[in-house]
Design an enzyme around this catalytic site. Sequence first.
Site, PDB file in Angstrom:
ATOM      1  N   ASP A   1     -10.854  22.801  23.480  1.00 10.44           N
ATOM      2  CA  ASP A   1     -12.156  22.729  23.446  1.00 10.44           C
ATOM      3  C   ASP A   1     -12.521  23.418  22.179  1.00 10.44           C
ATOM      4  OD1 ASP A   1     -15.078  21.807  24.037  1.00 10.44           O
ATOM      5  OD2 ASP A   1     -15.111  23.723  24.513  1.00 10.44           O
TER       6      ASP A   1
ATOM      7  N   GLU B   1      -9.807  19.600  19.537  1.00 10.29           N
ATOM      8  CA  GLU B   1     -11.291  19.051  19.063  1.00 10.29           C
ATOM      9  C   GLU B   1     -11.555  19.973  17.927  1.00 10.29           C
ATOM     10  OE1 GLU B   1     -16.061  18.713  20.851  1.00 10.29           O
ATOM     11  OE2 GLU B   1     -14.742  20.390  21.371  1.00 10.29           O
TER      12      GLU B   1
END
Length: 556
Positions: A205, A247
Site C-alpha cells: 500500500d 501502489e
Amino acid sequence: MTLARTSDLWWKNAVLYCLDVETFLDWNDDGHGDLAGLIERIDYLAGIGISCVWLMPFQPSPNRDDGYDITDYYAVDDRLGTLGDFVTAIRTAKDRGMRVIIDLVVNHTSDRHPWFRSARASRTSLFRDFYVWRDERPPEDPSAVVFPDAEESIWTWDEKAGQWYMHHFYAHQPELNIANPRVREEIAKIAGFWLELGVDGFRVDAVPFLLEEGATASDAALDPHDFLEDFHRFVTRRKGDALLLGEVNLPAKGLREFFGDQGDELQLLFNFPVMERMYLALARQRSEPLAEAIAASERIEDCQYANFVRNHDELILDQLSDDERQEVFDAFGPDEDMQLFGRGLRRRLPPMLDGNEQRIRMVYSLLFSLPGTPVLFYGEEIGMGENLAIDGRLSVRSPMQWTDERNGGFSQARPSRLGRPVVEGRFGPLAVNVAAQRRDPDSLLNWMERMIRRRRETPELGWGEWQVLDTDSPAVLALLCEWEDGIVVTMHNLGEEPCVVTVSLGRDLPEGSQVHDLLAESPDADGFGGDVVEAKLEGFGFRWLRLKPPGQPTAP
C-alpha cells in the site's frame, strides 16, 4: 512459443481479482461479509478464470478507513472470521488453481495500535521511535495531505506525547518510521507470518509514502530503495515466486524507479499514467493520449505493469492537467457529487458510459490487451455500478450483487444491519447480478469469462515486447506485442463511428503468412503479405489478431 516458460513469473500472464471480504458474501447473516462467505464463492472465481485473488485488509481494525487502519498485523478481525478460516480460504483457493495475495499496509497503523499507545505514553517507550515525532511543527506543503476533505496538515499535536506526529493520511493513522531498523524488522516479520500461512505475495500500500524521506529520522542514513531491495530479497527467500505488487502513483519516469535497477524491488506496478490517459482518450474518443502513455512505459525484464479500469479508491486523475481533468469530469462525472478531492471520480465504469454495453466491452477488451497484467475489481465482471449515497471513496465498495433477492443475495440480514447499502436503480441487483447473467450466454459475465480465457491463452500480451502502431484513424489504438515466435496485433476503436482502419506493422511478413482472429466466433485465417493489415471496426469495436508465419499451427 515456449508456453512452459510462462510458469516462471506466474504473475506476468495472470488475471488478478481484488475483493473486500467484508462486502463479498455474508455467510452468517450479521450484515458483514466474512471469510466463510469467500470460501463459498472461490469456485465462482475459479470458474471465470481468475488466476490470483487480492484480498483487501481483513485484520483487526476500528474500521475508520475501511480496514486500512490496522491494530494487529497478526490476526483476523473477529467480524470476518478466524485465522483458521483464513487458512481454509487459502487452501481452497490453491486447490482450485488460484494464488492469493493480501494488502500489506505498513506505511501507518491505527492510533489504537498497541505500538502507538505505548509510543505516546512515554518518550522512553521502546515504541516511541516506531513513529515520526517532532517538538516543533515542521513547515509543509499543503499538497502533501492525501485527504484534503478531512485533514489540513500531515502533522497533529498529541497532548499526551507532548509532540507532533506525522500522518500523510488521516490523523488516526500515524506514520511508521521506516528509518528505524526495528520497524523494518517488524515489517519483514509481518510478511513472513502471512507467507507461512500460504499467501503468494503482497500488494504494498502507498509505497511512496512508505519511503517518504520526510518520514525518516533526520539523522538516519537510509536509502528508501535499499529498503525495497532488502525486502524483496527477504520475501523471495521465504517464497521463491512471491509477488510484490506496488501502489505507486507517479509519472512514468518516477514509476520505473520502483522496479529497481535490476528489477530487484517491486515486480509489478500499477500503471497509473496509462489508466489516467485511457480515460482522457475515452472522453475525447481519440487514441493519442493513451498511445503516448503506453509508449512512455519502459519495459523492464522480469518486471511488469498492472493495468486496471477501476480500483477500490477514487478514480484518481491527478497526473492530468486541470483542463484535461475537466474534460474527463465533463464526460464521465459532471455532477460535483460524482467527483472527489478535485482530482478524481467516485464512480464505476458502466454508469460513466451510461450502460453502453458495446463500449463497456471495448474498454475491458482494451484492459485485457494492454501490455501487462490485468487487474479486476470485484463486480466489474457483471457491470456493477456505484452507490453515490455512500460517502467518499466507499461509493464503489458496495456489497457484491449475487442475485435479484434481498440485499442482492449478499446477506439475509435486515438492510438496516448491512455495513454498507447495496446499489439501487438501473445498476442495482434487480437488473445486474451474477445469477441472471450466468443463465444468459450473451451476458457481460459470460463474455468476460471468455475474454479472461483468451487473455490467459495469449502470453504475448504479458511477456512480449510492445509497440504502438501507426494507423490512418485517430480513434483507433493499435498495438503489437511480440514474444518468441508469436505476434499479436490488437485494435480498439475508441470512437462511436464505424471505420475501416489500415494498420502499418512496420515490418514485412513472409509471403503466405496468415491472420487468425482470436475473438471471432468462427475464426478464419486469411492470407496477406507485406507490412499492412486492414480491418473493419464497428463503433467502439475491437479485434485481436494473431499473425502466423506459414506452417505454424492454428490455435484453438
